[in-house]
Design an enzyme around this catalytic site. Structure first.
Site, mmCIF file in Angstrom:
data_model
loop_
_atom_site.group_PDB
_atom_site.id
_atom_site.type_symbol
_atom_site.label_atom_id
_atom_site.label_comp_id
_atom_site.label_asym_id
_atom_site.label_seq_id
_atom_site.Cartn_x
_atom_site.Cartn_y
_atom_site.Cartn_z
ATOM 1 N N GLU A 166 0.824 -1.220 0.000
ATOM 2 C CA GLU A 166 0.000 0.000 0.000
ATOM 3 C C GLU A 166 0.855 1.267 0.000
ATOM 4 O OE1 GLU A 166 -2.603 -0.567 3.378
ATOM 5 O OE2 GLU A 166 -3.303 -2.494 2.647
ATOM 6 N N ASN A 208 2.212 -4.958 -3.336
ATOM 7 C CA ASN A 208 0.877 -5.434 -2.950
ATOM 8 C C ASN A 208 0.002 -4.235 -2.600
ATOM 9 O OD1 ASN A 208 -0.906 -7.655 -2.089
ATOM 10 N ND2 ASN A 208 -0.535 -6.968 0.015
ATOM 11 N N HIS A 244 -9.860 -6.574 -1.757
ATOM 12 C CA HIS A 244 -10.896 -6.418 -0.728
ATOM 13 C C HIS A 244 -12.097 -5.771 -1.416
ATOM 14 C CE1 HIS A 244 -8.541 -7.640 2.681
ATOM 15 N NE2 HIS A 244 -7.545 -6.880 2.285
ATOM 16 N N GLU A 273 -5.581 -11.031 -0.816
ATOM 17 C CA GLU A 273 -6.411 -10.800 0.377
ATOM 18 C C GLU A 273 -7.901 -10.757 0.025
ATOM 19 O OE1 GLU A 273 -5.022 -7.355 2.577
ATOM 20 O OE2 GLU A 273 -2.922 -7.821 2.167
ATOM 21 N N ASP A 275 -11.682 -10.809 -0.206
ATOM 22 C CA ASP A 275 -12.951 -11.025 0.498
ATOM 23 C C ASP A 275 -14.008 -10.140 -0.145
ATOM 24 O OD1 ASP A 275 -12.134 -8.603 1.697
ATOM 25 O OD2 ASP A 275 -11.785 -9.512 3.658
HETATM 26 O O1 9MR Z 1 -6.902 -8.376 8.787
HETATM 27 C C1 9MR Z 1 -6.041 -7.448 9.410
HETATM 28 C C2 9MR Z 1 -6.629 -7.028 10.746
HETATM 29 O O2 9MR Z 1 -6.599 -8.091 11.663
HETATM 30 C C3 9MR Z 1 -5.884 -5.832 11.303
HETATM 31 O O3 9MR Z 1 -6.517 -5.385 12.477
HETATM 32 C C4 9MR Z 1 -5.822 -4.745 10.239
HETATM 33 C C5 9MR Z 1 -5.126 -3.495 10.750
HETATM 34 O O4 9MR Z 1 -4.679 -2.681 9.739
HETATM 35 O O5 9MR Z 1 -5.144 -5.240 9.098
HETATM 36 C C6 9MR Z 1 -5.868 -6.254 8.481
HETATM 37 O O6 9MR Z 1 -5.195 -6.711 7.305
HETATM 38 C C7 9MR Z 1 -4.940 -5.741 6.300
HETATM 39 C C8 9MR Z 1 -3.713 -6.180 5.550
HETATM 40 O O7 9MR Z 1 -2.634 -6.383 6.416
HETATM 41 C C9 9MR Z 1 -3.314 -5.205 4.469
HETATM 42 N N1 9MR Z 1 -4.423 -4.929 3.591
HETATM 43 C C10 9MR Z 1 -5.681 -4.585 4.219
HETATM 44 C C11 9MR Z 1 -6.059 -5.644 5.249
HETATM 45 C C12 9MR Z 1 -7.430 -5.365 5.853
HETATM 46 O O8 9MR Z 1 -7.397 -4.160 6.572
#
Ligand code: 9MR
Length: 360
Positions: A166, A208, A244, A273, A275
């Protein structure tokens, strides 16, 4: 690469026995064995992050039925939070490898690969880093030593690393929230890839991001960045869409074309990732129609991956609603994964499996 495999598979009866139809006994009807052999099917492994504030014990170490699902269904695992800076490097001179080590060992026992996530990101960094005062030289050394230590610790055990996560905003500009980019300039991205490659020459190194499922400024900027890095002989190996998605917006029917642009540069691509969240009715239970729509979104993304030669990893961000981040971050939305909380399977699961089978 996929085409080559298909040709070999058709010819293989002539010379050598084809690989066994199911590499892992008892997994006959699982996602991991349904599709083409060169495509890894993955899931996030719940723990850390939002889970810490939920009314259940740490998922991966404590939920045995959950671990069984992970072993049965997937050939790749992504620590959801356990390799992020705040988790794995909580103090400047202390690393916390235990929980991620457990995931890597589990993956090895179950014939799975691991996606490392992540090394250069603006979020989930420890307070000592965010609030410390460092000179530019110190900050650069902190990043270098983190990458060499963490990637080196897992040398030879990681299939793909999300090196840069990101790093661009919706307009394709470098995100200034990223402490390393802000303080050291965008050139630090190339260094991060070089250090990761130095520490584990066999790991595939990825860019990513989310919001790259449709053509636009962000995808253009990533394409330009990828070209720039490749021209400078930086060890960049892949580009990944997190994917996402929300059913409030359309299904990403141009994702295949987006991935193809990176495939054309000689890069691997991946879905990391996935969903698909939806607005829940008052009952909290999705309608049959919503579940069908959700299945279609999942299929659109899988089809995009299958449509390019070198999309070799397809990961869902959580196998089950039981541990999904979605309702915590988007209170009106939910039901985003392919399994209900009790691990029974949704239409999206079966659609993915059928689509994988048809692509075999
Ligand atoms: O799924 C992750 C969640 O448990 C955390 O609290 C969150 C905090 O930023 O991050 C989530 O995973 C993220 C991933 O690392 C990067 N892309 C977005 C994902 C969803 O927020």
């Amino acid at each position: 690469m996929r085409k080559t495999v298909a040709v070999l598979a058709t010819l293989s009866f002539l010379a050598i026995a084809p690989p066994p139809a199911q590499a892992h006994g008892g997994h006959d009807y699982s996602l991991r064995n349904a599709g083409p052999r060169d495509l890894r099917i993955g899931s996030a492994v719940a723990g850390g992050g939002h889970h810490v504030d939920q009314p259940y014990p740490d998922p991966f170490p404590n939920d045995k039925p959950y671990r069984k699902v992970l072993a049965r269904e997937f050939s790749s695992l992504s620590p959801e939070n356990q390799m992020k800076w705040e988790f794995i490097h909580p103090e400047r001179h202390r690393y916390n490898f235990g929980p991620a080590d457990d995931i890597v060992k589990f993956a090895q026992r179950n014939g799975q690969v691991v996606r490392g996530h992540t090394l250069l990101w603006h979020s989930q960094n420890p307070a000592w880093l965010n609030e410390g005062t460092f000179t530019k030289a110190e900050l650069r050394q902190i990043l270098k030593s983190h990458i060499l230590t963490v990637v080196g610790h897992y040398r030879g055990k990681i299939h793909q690393w999300d090196v840069a996560n990101e790093i661009l905003d919706g307009n394709g500009a470098y995100r200034q929230e990223n402490i390393f980019i802000r303080e050291l300039g965008p050139g630090i991205v190339a260094d991060a890839f070089r250090w990761a490659h130095q520490a584990d020459p066999r790991a595939q190194l990825f860019l990513n991001d989310y919001g790259v499922d449709w053509p636009g400024a962000k995808v253009d900027a990533y394409e330009a960045l990828a070209k720039e890095l490749l021209a400078a002989r930086v060890p960049l190996h892949g580009f990944a869409s997190q994917a996402h998605l929300s059913m409030r917006y359309g299904a990403p029917d141009q994702l295949g074309a987006v991935l193809q642009r990176f495939d054309d540069l000689g890069l691997k691509t991946a879905i990391t990732e996935l969903d698909v969240r939806m607005d829940l009715p008052e009952s909290g239970v999705p309608t049959a129609e919503q579940l069908q729509t959700q299945a279609r979104y999942y299929k659109t993304v899988l089809d995009a991956c299958l449509s390019v030669d070198d999309c070799n990893s397809f990961t869902v961000w959580g196998a089950t609603d039981k541990y999904s981040w979605v309702p915590v971050f988007f209170p009106a939305e939910g039901a985003a994964t392919i399994m209900w909380e009790d691990f029974t399977r949704k239409p999206a699961y079966f659609t993915l499996r059928d689509t994988l089978r048809a692509a075999r």
